[in-house]
Design an enzyme around this catalytic site. Structure first.
Site, PDB file in Angstrom:
ATOM      1  N   MET A  11       0.790  -1.171   0.013  1.00 18.98           N
ATOM      2  CA  MET A  11      -0.013   0.007  -0.044  1.00 18.98           C
ATOM      3  C   MET A  11       0.717   1.193   0.051  1.00 18.98           C
ATOM      4  O   MET A  11       2.137   1.446   0.681  1.00 18.98           O
ATOM      5  CB  MET A  11      -0.961  -0.159   1.033  1.00 18.98           C
ATOM      6  CG  MET A  11      -1.965  -1.357   0.920  1.00 18.98           C
ATOM      7  SD  MET A  11      -3.180  -1.080   2.311  1.00 18.98           S
ATOM      8  CE  MET A  11      -4.083   0.363   1.682  1.00 18.98           C
ATOM      9  N   SER A  16      -2.457   2.507  -8.313  1.00 21.24           N
ATOM     10  CA  SER A  16      -3.782   3.056  -8.859  1.00 21.24           C
ATOM     11  C   SER A  16      -3.243   4.319  -9.877  1.00 21.24           C
ATOM     12  O   SER A  16      -3.762   4.467 -10.654  1.00 21.24           O
ATOM     13  CB  SER A  16      -4.788   3.753  -8.017  1.00 21.24           C
ATOM     14  OG  SER A  16      -5.461   2.556  -7.156  1.00 21.24           O
ATOM     15  N   GLU A  89      -6.532  -3.035  -8.280  1.00 18.53           N
ATOM     16  CA  GLU A  89      -6.991  -3.887  -7.221  1.00 18.53           C
ATOM     17  C   GLU A  89      -7.176  -5.223  -7.803  1.00 18.53           C
ATOM     18  O   GLU A  89      -8.008  -6.143  -7.185  1.00 18.53           O
ATOM     19  CB  GLU A  89      -8.301  -3.403  -6.589  1.00 18.53           C
ATOM     20  CG  GLU A  89      -8.061  -2.002  -5.952  1.00 18.53           C
ATOM     21  CD  GLU A  89      -7.168  -1.750  -4.817  1.00 18.53           C
ATOM     22  OE1 GLU A  89      -6.359  -2.682  -4.259  1.00 18.53           O
ATOM     23  OE2 GLU A  89      -6.692  -0.563  -4.631  1.00 18.53           O
ATOM     24  N   GLN A  91      -5.773  -8.044  -6.849  1.00 10.00           N
ATOM     25  CA  GLN A  91      -5.850  -9.031  -5.948  1.00 10.00           C
ATOM     26  C   GLN A  91      -7.399  -9.543  -5.595  1.00 10.00           C
ATOM     27  O   GLN A  91      -7.151 -10.765  -5.060  1.00 10.00           O
ATOM     28  CB  GLN A  91      -5.043  -8.790  -4.724  1.00 10.00           C
ATOM     29  CG  GLN A  91      -5.790  -7.639  -3.926  1.00 10.00           C
ATOM     30  CD  GLN A  91      -5.658  -6.073  -4.280  1.00 10.00           C
ATOM     31  OE1 GLN A  91      -5.031  -5.916  -5.166  1.00 10.00           O
ATOM     32  NE2 GLN A  91      -6.125  -5.166  -3.530  1.00 10.00           N
ATOM     33  N   CYS A 146       9.384   2.048   4.086  1.00 11.55           N
ATOM     34  CA  CYS A 146       8.828   1.823   5.304  1.00 11.55           C
ATOM     35  C   CYS A 146       9.263   3.176   6.008  1.00 11.55           C
ATOM     36  O   CYS A 146      10.218   3.899   5.637  1.00 11.55           O
ATOM     37  CB  CYS A 146       9.410   0.620   6.055  1.00 11.55           C
ATOM     38  SG  CYS A 146       9.229   0.314   7.866  1.00 11.55           S
ATOM     39  N   GLY A 174      -9.719  -0.041   3.597  1.00 10.66           N
ATOM     40  CA  GLY A 174      -9.216   1.145   4.364  1.00 10.66           C
ATOM     41  C   GLY A 174      -7.767   1.742   3.591  1.00 10.66           C
ATOM     42  O   GLY A 174      -7.355   1.212   2.680  1.00 10.66           O
ATOM     43  N   CYS A 183       8.746  -2.684   6.136  1.00 14.59           N
ATOM     44  CA  CYS A 183       9.459  -3.688   5.807  1.00 14.59           C
ATOM     45  C   CYS A 183       9.277  -4.933   6.883  1.00 14.59           C
ATOM     46  O   CYS A 183       8.627  -4.679   7.773  1.00 14.59           O
ATOM     47  CB  CYS A 183      10.986  -3.268   5.872  1.00 14.59           C
ATOM     48  SG  CYS A 183      11.760  -2.852   7.706  1.00 14.59           S
TER      49      CYS A 183
END
EC number: 2.7.1.21
Length: 197
Positions: A11, A16, A89, A91, A146, A174, A183
């Site tokens: 994320m 997108s 999206e 997945q 991260c 969300g 990480c």
């Protein structure tokens, strides 16, 4: 020859946005783009792909029972031709729908770009992503970082108080309030910290 592409990332890796930029690039060359997204993804509203940086476009909503190959064939018969398919999206698509996209590539020589997460908040593959990893011609990681500066590969799920959790349904929509890219090392540290608490 057309290919089935899987472009994945944690994320916050601009998946997108990349999907919408790819759409723009094809349309700028007067090509027809079929932009789609799974019905389960209602975070930004039904029928729209939207990025965190504000890009957005209307999208065809795919329910779990839709046969994408049959739908594409129907469009061809009705003179609705597409030069490229872009799926956001990915997945969340059913594995058989990924097979149907593969069939479109091979039968009609139409490139298909799938953007999505590789794994969930427990670091387990999503079914759609697993199938893409098995049959995609091209697999590319879109990177993000991260908070420690290392490459993020985990979609850490947060509870209402900001604690990292590993319990719950695989699919929970969300944004930044619910997920944080981490990480693996920082994710494991966060889990150990929660156990100690």
């Amino acid at each position: 020859m057309a290919k089935l592409y899987f472009r994945y990332g944690a994320m916050g890796s601009s998946k997108s946005a990349q999907a919408l930029i790819t759409k723009f690039n094809y349309e700028e060359k007067d090509m027809q783009v079929w932009l789609m997204k799974p019905a389960v993804d209602t975070r930004d509203g039904e029928g729209v792909v939207k990025s965190r940086i504000g890009l957005e476009a209307p999208a065809y909503v795919v329910t779990a029972d839709v046969d994408l190959f049959a739908l594409f064939q129907k469009g061809e018969r009705e003179k609705q031709f597409y030069d490229v398919i872009i799926a956001d999206e990915a997945q969340f698509f059913q594995p058989e729908q990924i097979d149907q996209l593969r069939d479109i590539v091979d039968t009609y020589n139409v490139p298909v770009f799938c953007y999505g997460l590789r794994t969930d908040f427990r670091t387990k593959l999503f079914p759609g992503s697993a199938r893409l990893l098995e049959i995609a011609d091209s697999i590319t990681e879109l990177k993000t970082v991260c908070s420690c500066g290392s490459k993020a590969i985990v979609n850490a799920r947060l509870d209402g108080e900001g604690h990292v959790i590993t319990e719950g349904e695989q699919v929970m929509l969300g944004g930044n309030e619910s997920y944080e890219p981490m990480c693996y090392k920082c994710w494991k540290k966060a889990l150990e910290k929660e156990k100690e608490a």
